[in-house]
Enzyme design. Structure first.
Site, short mmCIF file in Angstrom:
data_model
loop_
_atom_site.label_atom_id
_atom_site.label_comp_id
_atom_site.label_asym_id
_atom_site.label_seq_id
_atom_site.Cartn_x
_atom_site.Cartn_y
_atom_site.Cartn_z
N TRP A 101 51.84 35.92 35.33
CA TRP A 101 51.53 36.72 34.39
C TRP A 101 52.20 36.57 33.04
CZ3 TRP A 101 47.60 39.70 34.93
CH2 TRP A 101 47.26 40.13 36.18
N ASP A 170 56.97 42.78 29.24
CA ASP A 170 56.19 43.27 30.26
C ASP A 170 56.69 43.65 31.37
OD1 ASP A 170 53.96 43.66 31.88
OD2 ASP A 170 53.06 41.81 31.85
N LYS A 194 51.49 50.88 39.13
CA LYS A 194 52.17 50.34 40.11
C LYS A 194 53.15 51.53 40.92
CE LYS A 194 51.16 46.00 38.75
NZ LYS A 194 49.82 45.41 39.49
C1 LIG Z 1 53.01 41.80 35.62
C2 LIG Z 1 51.73 42.28 35.28
N1 LIG Z 1 51.22 42.08 33.89
C3 LIG Z 1 49.94 42.52 33.67
C4 LIG Z 1 49.30 42.61 34.61
C5 LIG Z 1 47.74 43.26 34.19
O1 LIG Z 1 47.98 44.76 34.32
P1 LIG Z 1 46.27 45.61 34.22
O2 LIG Z 1 45.57 45.26 35.12
O3 LIG Z 1 47.00 46.85 33.94
O4 LIG Z 1 45.79 44.91 32.99
C6 LIG Z 1 49.82 42.85 36.06
C7 LIG Z 1 48.74 43.43 37.08
O5 LIG Z 1 48.91 43.29 38.32
C8 LIG Z 1 51.03 42.63 36.21
O6 LIG Z 1 51.33 42.62 37.46
#
Ligand SMILES: Cc1ncc(COP(=O)(O)O)c(C=O)c1O
Length: 361
Positions: A101, A170, A194
């Site tokens: 991520w 994030d 989540k």
């Molecule tokens: C740490 C992290 N950042 C970003 C995301 C992307 O999130 P979204 O699906 O809300 O765009 C995720 C999705 O699992 C994630 O776990």
């Protein structure tokens, strides 16, 4: 009987919240309408919106000089918006690439600003986080982006880098599951699907000073300042996730807030890591013990056929979502806020039994 939902997101929500929503579903507050049918300008919805926002501030313990924003597009849109809003010409965004991520955040920001990896965990296959002093930022750096919990690798940041550069975090996969050191941050964001609500929304906390100097030459929805000025009601917001999030946050507050959530998360994860560590190598977790995630417990079994048998037997006992991310394989138990300890117990007992039955003699 409800499933034991170990999915990585969307994931389990408190059953009491689902029941409350069901009771209100056809007739919200005596309006003769579902919340799904209601105007976002109605006083009933505005109350829901304002309460959810206040709770996001209170449960997160966000200081007064932070704005709370509700933005559609998930955390993925934030990867781009952070760079678009915060970087002026000549400024750079540094990124701690601690897993998939962190890497995505850097990649998605790159069309929108001058960004670089200030640290990468790739050499260790994303099994460690940076030690103090290891993150290298250059003088033009406006912010340093970190991922507090890497959902795929099952690794969490325990010590946030103190380089003097404001952090952007994030926190999608451990949102509001531990106290935040707000002094270090200019901005925190996360998708809600989540720990907090169904999908369809990101919650962004942004320091007012950072907003004041953010770029203003962007289309309205792309501007953080537009969301702040309109109280996240500049256009039609994702009303249903906001409504449910308000209920989840109210429960979190009543249960003791982030400190209680942090303790609960550590207990749930600790139970599974204990099983892994006591299994004499039957289960393996690759992450450095000090930075093991409290939200996503990843583990491997001795071989792929045992892994698929494990997943099959688990599913037969209504434990779902245990398959590791398709990019890394293996198994992963996601233990988000609403997952009860009883579900973790069921899994822990199954893991113990499976290891005893299949360990080579
Ligand atoms: C740490 C992290 N950042 C970003 C995301 C992307 O999130 P979204 O699906 O809300 O765009 C995720 C999705 O699992 C994630 O776990």
């Amino acid at each position: 009987m409800r499933a034991h939902n170990f999915g990585a997101g969307p994931c389990t929500l408190p059953v009491e919240v689902l029941e409350e929503a069901r009771a209100e579903f056809l007739d919200f507050g005596g309006t003769g309408m579902s919340i799904l049918e209601m105007s976002h300008r109605s006083p009933e919805y505005e109350r829901v919106h304002t309460e959810a926002m206040a709770l996001a501030r209170e449960v997160g313990e966000a200081p007064d000089d932070f704005e709370v924003l509700f933005v559609q597009g998930g955390a993925t849109l934030q990867f781009a918006l952070v760079a678009l809003n915060l970087l002026h010409p000549g400024e750079r965004g540094g990124y701690v690439v601690s897993g998939s991520w962190g890497a995505r955040a850097l990649e998605d920001a790159s069309p929108h600003g001058d960004v670089y990896a200030a640290w990468s965990g790739q050499p260790s296959n994303y099994t460690t986080m940076p030690a103090a002093g290891e993150v290298e930022v250059d003088g033009a750096t406006r912010y340093l982006h970190v991922t507090s919990n890497e959902t795929i690798g099952g690794i969490r940041m325990v010590d946030f880098p103190r380089t003097g550069i404001p952090l952007v975090g994030d926190m999608s996969s451990d949102y509001l599951s531990r106290p935040i050191d707000w002094d270090l941050f200019d901005l925190i964001y996360g998708g809600v699907q989540k720990n907090l609500a169904p999908a369809g929304l990101a919650v962004v906390y942004v320091r007012r000073r950072a907003l004041d100097r953010a770029r203003s030459d962007l289309g309205s929805y792309l501007r953080y300042s537009w969301h702040a000025e309109s109280n996240s009601l500049g256009n039609t917001p994702p009303m249903f996730p906001i409504y449910l999030m308000g209920k989840v946050l109210a429960r979190m507050q009543a249960a003791g807030g982030v400190k209680a959530l942090e303790k609960h998360a550590a207990e749930k994860a600790g139970r599974l890591y204990q099983i892994i560590d006591d299994s004499e190598g039957f289960y393996r977790n690759p992450v450095h013990p000090l930075v093991r995630s409290h939200m996503n417990v990843v583990f491997r079994l001795p071989d792929a056929s045992l892994e698929s048998l494990f997943l099959k037997e688990a599913e037969a006992r209504r434990m779902i979502g245990l398959k590791g991310h398709r990019s890394v394989g293996g198994c992963r138990a996601s233990l988000y806020a609403a997952l009860p300890m009883e579900s973790v117990e069921v899994l822990a007992e199954f893991m113990g039994e499976f290891a005893r039955n299949h360990r080579a003699l």
